[in-house]
Design an enzyme around this catalytic site. Structure first.
Site, PDB file in Angstrom:
ATOM      1  N   GLY A   1     -15.914   2.451   3.769  1.00 19.48           N
ATOM      2  CA  GLY A   1     -14.647   3.171   3.654  1.00 19.48           C
ATOM      3  C   GLY A   1     -13.861   2.855   2.399  1.00 19.48           C
ATOM      4  O   GLY A   1     -12.670   3.147   2.309  1.00 19.48           O
ATOM      5  N   GLN A   2     -14.530   2.289   1.391  1.00 23.28           N
ATOM      6  CA  GLN A   2     -13.828   1.956   0.147  1.00 23.28           C
ATOM      7  C   GLN A   2     -13.556   3.220  -0.656  1.00 23.28           C
ATOM      8  O   GLN A   2     -14.455   4.059  -0.828  1.00 23.28           O
ATOM      9  CB  GLN A   2     -14.672   0.978  -0.686  1.00 23.28           C
ATOM     10  CG  GLN A   2     -13.935   0.455  -1.909  1.00 23.28           C
ATOM     11  CD  GLN A   2     -14.718  -0.634  -2.647  1.00 23.28           C
ATOM     12  OE1 GLN A   2     -15.866  -0.943  -2.297  1.00 23.28           O
ATOM     13  NE2 GLN A   2     -14.092  -1.202  -3.667  1.00 23.28           N
TER      14      GLN A   2
ATOM     15  N   HIS B   1     -10.114  -5.231  -3.321  1.00 19.55           N
ATOM     16  CA  HIS B   1      -8.785  -5.476  -2.745  1.00 19.55           C
ATOM     17  C   HIS B   1      -8.900  -5.935  -1.311  1.00 19.55           C
ATOM     18  O   HIS B   1      -9.739  -5.452  -0.562  1.00 19.55           O
ATOM     19  CB  HIS B   1      -7.894  -4.230  -2.848  1.00 19.55           C
ATOM     20  CG  HIS B   1      -8.525  -2.975  -2.365  1.00 19.55           C
ATOM     21  ND1 HIS B   1      -9.446  -2.278  -3.117  1.00 19.55           N
ATOM     22  CD2 HIS B   1      -8.399  -2.283  -1.208  1.00 19.55           C
ATOM     23  CE1 HIS B   1      -9.851  -1.211  -2.443  1.00 19.55           C
ATOM     24  NE2 HIS B   1      -9.232  -1.200  -1.264  1.00 19.55           N
ATOM     25  N   LEU B   2      -8.026  -6.858  -0.980  1.00 18.29           N
ATOM     26  CA  LEU B   2      -7.894  -7.368   0.390  1.00 18.29           C
ATOM     27  C   LEU B   2      -6.691  -6.682   1.015  1.00 18.29           C
ATOM     28  O   LEU B   2      -5.575  -6.780   0.490  1.00 18.29           O
ATOM     29  CB  LEU B   2      -7.666  -8.880   0.333  1.00 18.29           C
ATOM     30  CG  LEU B   2      -7.303  -9.576   1.655  1.00 18.29           C
ATOM     31  CD1 LEU B   2      -8.506  -9.607   2.590  1.00 18.29           C
ATOM     32  CD2 LEU B   2      -6.813 -10.995   1.382  1.00 18.29           C
ATOM     33  N   HIS B   3      -6.917  -5.964   2.131  1.00 22.08           N
ATOM     34  CA  HIS B   3      -5.794  -5.395   2.881  1.00 22.08           C
ATOM     35  C   HIS B   3      -5.213  -6.483   3.785  1.00 22.08           C
ATOM     36  O   HIS B   3      -5.965  -7.134   4.525  1.00 22.08           O
ATOM     37  CB  HIS B   3      -6.257  -4.258   3.790  1.00 22.08           C
ATOM     38  CG  HIS B   3      -6.814  -3.052   3.094  1.00 22.08           C
ATOM     39  ND1 HIS B   3      -6.089  -1.880   2.950  1.00 22.08           N
ATOM     40  CD2 HIS B   3      -8.028  -2.812   2.536  1.00 22.08           C
ATOM     41  CE1 HIS B   3      -6.840  -0.967   2.333  1.00 22.08           C
ATOM     42  NE2 HIS B   3      -8.022  -1.504   2.073  1.00 22.08           N
TER      43      HIS B   3
ATOM     44  N   ASN C   1     -12.748  -3.310   2.673  1.00 20.85           N
ATOM     45  CA  ASN C   1     -13.681  -2.186   2.752  1.00 20.85           C
ATOM     46  C   ASN C   1     -14.622  -2.259   1.557  1.00 20.85           C
ATOM     47  O   ASN C   1     -14.178  -2.487   0.426  1.00 20.85           O
ATOM     48  CB  ASN C   1     -12.913  -0.862   2.748  1.00 20.85           C
ATOM     49  CG  ASN C   1     -12.037  -0.708   3.982  1.00 20.85           C
ATOM     50  OD1 ASN C   1     -12.400  -1.141   5.068  1.00 20.85           O
ATOM     51  ND2 ASN C   1     -10.872  -0.095   3.813  1.00 20.85           N
TER      52      ASN C   1
ATOM     53  N   ASP D   1       0.846  -1.190   0.000  1.00 23.61           N
ATOM     54  CA  ASP D   1       0.000   0.000   0.000  1.00 23.61           C
ATOM     55  C   ASP D   1       0.889   1.251   0.000  1.00 23.61           C
ATOM     56  O   ASP D   1       1.901   1.320   0.700  1.00 23.61           O
ATOM     57  CB  ASP D   1      -0.915  -0.001   1.231  1.00 23.61           C
ATOM     58  CG  ASP D   1      -2.072   0.967   1.091  1.00 23.61           C
ATOM     59  OD1 ASP D   1      -3.224   0.522   0.960  1.00 23.61           O
ATOM     60  OD2 ASP D   1      -1.812   2.201   1.100  1.00 23.61           O
ATOM     61  N   ILE D   2       0.500   2.241  -0.780  1.00 21.05           N
ATOM     62  CA  ILE D   2       1.295   3.464  -0.933  1.00 21.05           C
ATOM     63  C   ILE D   2       1.239   4.330   0.338  1.00 21.05           C
ATOM     64  O   ILE D   2       2.112   5.180   0.545  1.00 21.05           O
ATOM     65  CB  ILE D   2       0.789   4.253  -2.164  1.00 21.05           C
ATOM     66  CG1 ILE D   2       1.861   5.172  -2.709  1.00 21.05           C
ATOM     67  CG2 ILE D   2      -0.491   5.016  -1.862  1.00 21.05           C
ATOM     68  CD1 ILE D   2       1.552   5.731  -4.093  1.00 21.05           C
TER      69      ILE D   2
HETATM   70  P1  AMP Z   1      -9.770   1.333   0.353  1.00 17.15           P
HETATM   71  O1  AMP Z   1      -9.967   2.570   1.188  1.00 17.15           O
HETATM   72  O2  AMP Z   1     -10.103   0.058   1.086  1.00 17.15           O
HETATM   73  O3  AMP Z   1     -10.455   1.435  -0.987  1.00 17.15           O
HETATM   74  O4  AMP Z   1      -8.219   1.221   0.124  1.00 17.15           O
HETATM   75  C1  AMP Z   1      -7.547   1.781  -0.970  1.00 17.15           C
HETATM   76  C2  AMP Z   1      -6.083   1.688  -0.632  1.00 17.15           C
HETATM   77  O5  AMP Z   1      -5.345   1.866  -1.812  1.00 17.15           O
HETATM   78  C3  AMP Z   1      -5.613   2.746   0.373  1.00 17.15           C
HETATM   79  O6  AMP Z   1      -5.064   2.094   1.520  1.00 17.15           O
HETATM   80  C4  AMP Z   1      -4.560   3.529  -0.430  1.00 17.15           C
HETATM   81  O7  AMP Z   1      -3.480   3.951   0.352  1.00 17.15           O
HETATM   82  C5  AMP Z   1      -4.165   2.518  -1.476  1.00 17.15           C
HETATM   83  N1  AMP Z   1      -3.610   3.065  -2.713  1.00 17.15           N
HETATM   84  C6  AMP Z   1      -4.112   4.089  -3.450  1.00 17.15           C
HETATM   85  N2  AMP Z   1      -3.346   4.291  -4.537  1.00 17.15           N
HETATM   86  C7  AMP Z   1      -2.342   3.395  -4.492  1.00 17.15           C
HETATM   87  C8  AMP Z   1      -1.223   3.093  -5.324  1.00 17.15           C
HETATM   88  N3  AMP Z   1      -0.975   3.783  -6.467  1.00 17.15           N
HETATM   89  N4  AMP Z   1      -0.388   2.095  -4.957  1.00 17.15           N
HETATM   90  C9  AMP Z   1      -0.627   1.409  -3.821  1.00 17.15           C
HETATM   91  N5  AMP Z   1      -1.665   1.617  -2.998  1.00 17.15           N
HETATM   92  C10 AMP Z   1      -2.512   2.600  -3.322  1.00 17.15           C
END
Ligand code: AMP
Ligand code: ZN
Length: 114
Positions: free
Chosen positions: A93-94, A100-102, A87, A30-31
């Site tokens: 909170g998406q 995506h799975l965190h 999310n 994650d960034i």
């Molecule tokens: P969500 O809030 O569950 O939709 O999570 C989206 C996630 O994507 C967040 O934790 C962001 O930090 C992550 N994210 C957004 N852009 C990027 C990217 N370019 N590379 C890696 N992670 C990202």
């Protein structure tokens, strides 16, 4: 070409720190990490959210979760424990609408979530 950010990561048209990939999923860090380990596992195929999956996707969903387990081992957080988060939608909170799975770990996780 899809405008979806995570589809672009799958296509390698935008960079990411890849952690794991196979025929069905791609995983990258994650960034904006919320824990010492914070990796996202996504299906290669575009799906807006887990809410869009069908009965026929049961294999894909299982694969996504088992890939999360592999990542926990690769990141050496498996023994201490870790958390999976998916999310979903606005109240969930998406923010990126590609499923995506965190995979979070490396510190103690609080409960309840914020
Ligand atoms: P969500 O809030 O569950 O939709 O999570 C989206 C996630 O994507 C967040 O934790 C962001 O930090 C992550 N994210 C957004 N852009 C990027 C990217 N370019 N590379 C890696 N992670 C990202
Ligand atoms: Zn996508």
């Amino acid at each position: 070409m899809s405008e979806c950010l995570f589809c672009k990561i799958v296509a390698r048209t935008i960079p990411a720190t890849l952690v794991y990939e196979d025929d069905l999923v791609v995983a990258f860090d994650d960034i904006n990490p919320q824990a010492p380990t914070h990796t996202l596992v996504i299906p290669r195929k575009h799906v807006d959210s887990i809410a869009e999956l069908h009965d026929s996707d049961v294999g894909l969903l299982g694969h996504l979760m088992l890939a999360g387990n592999k990542i926990a081992k690769l990141k050496k957080i498996a023994d201490a424990g870790y958390r999976f988060v998916i999310n979903t939608g606005t109240h969930g909170g998406q923010t990126v609408f590609h499923l995506h799975l965190h995979v979070l770990g490396g510190r103690h996780m609080a409960w309840p979530p914020g």
